[in-house]
Design a protein around this motif. Structure first.
Motif, short mmCIF file in Angstrom:
data_model
loop_
_atom_site.label_atom_id
_atom_site.label_comp_id
_atom_site.label_asym_id
_atom_site.label_seq_id
_atom_site.Cartn_x
_atom_site.Cartn_y
_atom_site.Cartn_z
N HIS A 173 0.95 -1.13 -0.13
CA HIS A 173 0.49 0.00 -0.04
C HIS A 173 0.85 1.54 0.14
O HIS A 173 0.85 2.12 -0.79
N LEU A 174 1.99 1.44 0.88
CA LEU A 174 2.51 2.46 0.70
C LEU A 174 3.24 2.88 -0.69
O LEU A 174 3.61 3.64 -0.79
N ARG A 175 3.93 1.21 -0.72
CA ARG A 175 5.21 1.77 -2.06
C ARG A 175 3.89 2.48 -2.99
O ARG A 175 4.82 3.65 -4.27
N GLY A 176 2.97 1.95 -3.28
CA GLY A 176 1.57 2.46 -4.19
C GLY A 176 1.45 3.10 -4.08
O GLY A 176 1.63 4.07 -4.92
N SER A 177 1.69 4.04 -2.89
CA SER A 177 1.30 5.37 -2.81
C SER A 177 2.43 6.49 -2.73
O SER A 177 2.58 7.60 -2.58
N GLY A 178 3.84 6.18 -3.25
CA GLY A 178 4.82 6.42 -3.42
C GLY A 178 5.33 7.24 -2.68
O GLY A 178 7.07 7.76 -2.78
N ALA A 179 5.43 5.91 -1.30
CA ALA A 179 6.12 6.30 0.36
C ALA A 179 7.76 6.43 0.26
O ALA A 179 7.61 4.83 -1.07
N ARG A 180 8.63 6.67 0.14
CA ARG A 180 9.84 6.15 0.39
C ARG A 180 10.18 5.05 1.37
O ARG A 180 9.49 5.72 2.52
N LEU A 181 10.32 3.83 1.97
CA LEU A 181 10.67 2.76 2.93
C LEU A 181 12.05 2.32 3.47
O LEU A 181 13.03 1.99 2.22
N GLY A 182 12.36 2.43 4.77
CA GLY A 182 13.31 2.41 5.03
C GLY A 182 13.27 1.73 6.05
O GLY A 182 12.46 1.28 6.73
N VAL A 183 14.01 0.80 7.07
CA VAL A 183 15.28 0.85 8.12
C VAL A 183 14.77 1.01 9.33
O VAL A 183 16.19 2.00 9.02
N ALA A 184 15.24 1.25 10.26
CA ALA A 184 15.42 2.01 11.32
C ALA A 184 15.22 0.38 12.71
O ALA A 184 14.69 0.20 12.98
N THR A 185 17.02 0.20 12.67
CA THR A 185 16.09 -1.91 13.64
C THR A 185 18.15 -1.28 14.37
O THR A 185 18.60 -0.61 14.21
N GLY A 186 18.04 -2.52 15.55
CA GLY A 186 18.81 -2.54 16.13
C GLY A 186 19.71 -3.82 15.51
O GLY A 186 21.20 -4.10 16.21
N ASN A 187 19.26 -4.16 14.68
CA ASN A 187 20.54 -5.24 13.90
C ASN A 187 20.95 -4.94 13.40
O ASN A 187 21.62 -3.82 12.79
N LEU A 188 22.86 -5.92 13.03
CA LEU A 188 23.83 -5.05 11.98
C LEU A 188 23.47 -5.42 11.23
O LEU A 188 22.46 -6.07 10.48
N GLU A 189 23.96 -4.51 9.80
CA GLU A 189 23.31 -4.87 8.01
C GLU A 189 22.91 -5.68 7.63
O GLU A 189 21.97 -6.64 6.95
N ARG A 190 24.05 -6.98 7.72
CA ARG A 190 24.63 -8.14 7.26
C ARG A 190 23.71 -9.03 7.99
O ARG A 190 22.86 -9.73 6.79
N ILE A 191 23.24 -9.12 9.16
CA ILE A 191 22.19 -9.90 9.68
C ILE A 191 20.46 -9.86 9.18
O ILE A 191 20.28 -10.41 8.77
N GLY A 192 20.42 -7.98 9.24
CA GLY A 192 19.25 -7.58 9.27
C GLY A 192 19.07 -7.76 8.01
O GLY A 192 17.72 -8.39 7.21
N ARG A 193 19.43 -7.77 6.77
CA ARG A 193 19.32 -8.18 5.40
C ARG A 193 19.12 -9.95 5.45
O ARG A 193 18.27 -9.64 4.57
N VAL A 194 19.83 -10.31 5.94
CA VAL A 194 18.90 -11.55 5.77
C VAL A 194 18.21 -12.29 6.26
O VAL A 194 17.25 -12.64 5.73
N LYS A 195 18.03 -11.47 7.27
CA LYS A 195 15.95 -11.48 7.64
C LYS A 195 15.44 -11.50 6.70
O LYS A 195 14.26 -12.35 6.40
N LEU A 196 15.39 -9.83 5.95
CA LEU A 196 14.70 -9.90 5.51
C LEU A 196 14.89 -10.36 3.75
O LEU A 196 13.88 -10.50 3.00
N GLU A 197 16.38 -10.25 3.60
CA GLU A 197 15.81 -11.39 2.12
C GLU A 197 14.82 -12.56 2.27
O GLU A 197 14.28 -12.88 2.13
N ARG A 198 15.16 -13.32 3.50
CA ARG A 198 14.13 -14.51 3.69
C ARG A 198 13.23 -15.00 3.67
O ARG A 198 12.28 -15.29 3.55
N ALA A 199 13.00 -13.44 4.77
CA ALA A 199 10.98 -13.39 4.15
C ALA A 199 10.71 -12.09 3.04
O ALA A 199 9.21 -12.21 3.39
N GLY A 200 11.08 -12.53 1.90
CA GLY A 200 10.99 -11.76 0.52
C GLY A 200 10.36 -10.70 1.21
O GLY A 200 10.09 -9.61 -0.11
#
Ligand SMILES: [Mg+2]
Length: 233
Positions: free
Chosen positions: A112-139
């Motif tokens: 919905h947000l992507r369709g409305s043209g919003a920009r999306l980012g993360v703000a997380t306690g995860n280290l980047e390489r670890i957070g990326r694995v989680k989000l990639e695995r979640a699709g």
């Protein structure tokens, strides 16, 4: 109560926490990455027992665990790049075992947000390489066109959010309106420290009541509440 100054989907950009907000990891690979590197550093078995992990950032978890193990700060700070690399390699080597469950209506909200043209980012306690694995695995990684705030260079959530905001405004303009979504009182406090409105969602370990007491601009039982609200308008 809704204290947002506009409809929830009318901000220019959104910063999402990961664990408890977008996904739950049913494995404990990230946890074991901590135990592995801590045990090597200290020279005896160290776990995260007694350490607050929810709402903390990875450097903060390391600091708290080492403090409990009696290791002074100076002994490990200089080795942080090596510690981060070891943890990331531990998780990446086991990426097939990382099994995130995407929380209710997360994909619908991101679509919905992507369709409305919003920009999306993360703000997380995860280290980047670890957070990326989680989000990639979640699709989900493909939704985050802003990349954003990972915790590698920071000791607190407020610092992570501050750096993420600077990145968003550098990419999208100084007047970019930004909203945070998170599942812990720490997300609410970090958003407030940076002057950002926050939508709190009770899909982590904190209840709707506990989050409401921290007075986020909007408090939800799950992101399904947003999709239901959009359907009515
Ligand atoms: Mg979280």
């Amino acid at each position: 109560m809704n204290r947002l100054d506009r409809p929830w989907d009318r901000f220019d950009a959104y910063l999402f926490d990961i664990d408890g907000t977008l996904i739950h990891c049913t494995d404990a690979i990230h946890y074991f990455a901590f135990c592995d590197v801590l045990t090597t550093l200290v020279g005896r078995e160290v776990t995260l027992e007694g350490v607050t992990t929810h709402g903390n950032v990875d450097n903060g978890i390391l600091r708290d665990a080492l403090e409990r193990a009696g290791v002074l700060d100076g002994g490990w700070r200089a080795r942080l790049p090596e510690i981060h690399r070891t943890m990331a390699e531990f998780v990446e080597a086991r990426r097939d075992e990382v099994r995130p469950t995407v929380l209710p209506q997360v994909r619908e909200v991101l679509e919905h947000l992507r369709g409305s043209g919003a920009r999306l980012g993360v703000a997380t306690g995860n280290l980047e390489r670890i957070g990326r694995v989680k989000l990639e695995r979640a699709g989900l990684m493909g939704y985050f066109n802003l990349g954003g705030g990972w915790s590698d260079a920071h000791d607190s959530r407020a610092e992570v959010f501050c750096a993420a905001v600077a990145k968003v405004r550098a990419a999208c303009g100084a007047a970019t309106s930004i909203c945070v979504l998170g599942d812990t009182p720490a997300d609410i406090a970090a958003a407030r420290a940076n002057g950002l409105p926050v939508i709190a969602v009770a899909t982590g370990i904190y209840s709707f009541k506990q989050l409401s007491e921290e007075q986020p601009e909007l408090c939800l039982h799950s992101l399904s509440d947003l999709v239901d609200a959009s359907a009515r308008t």
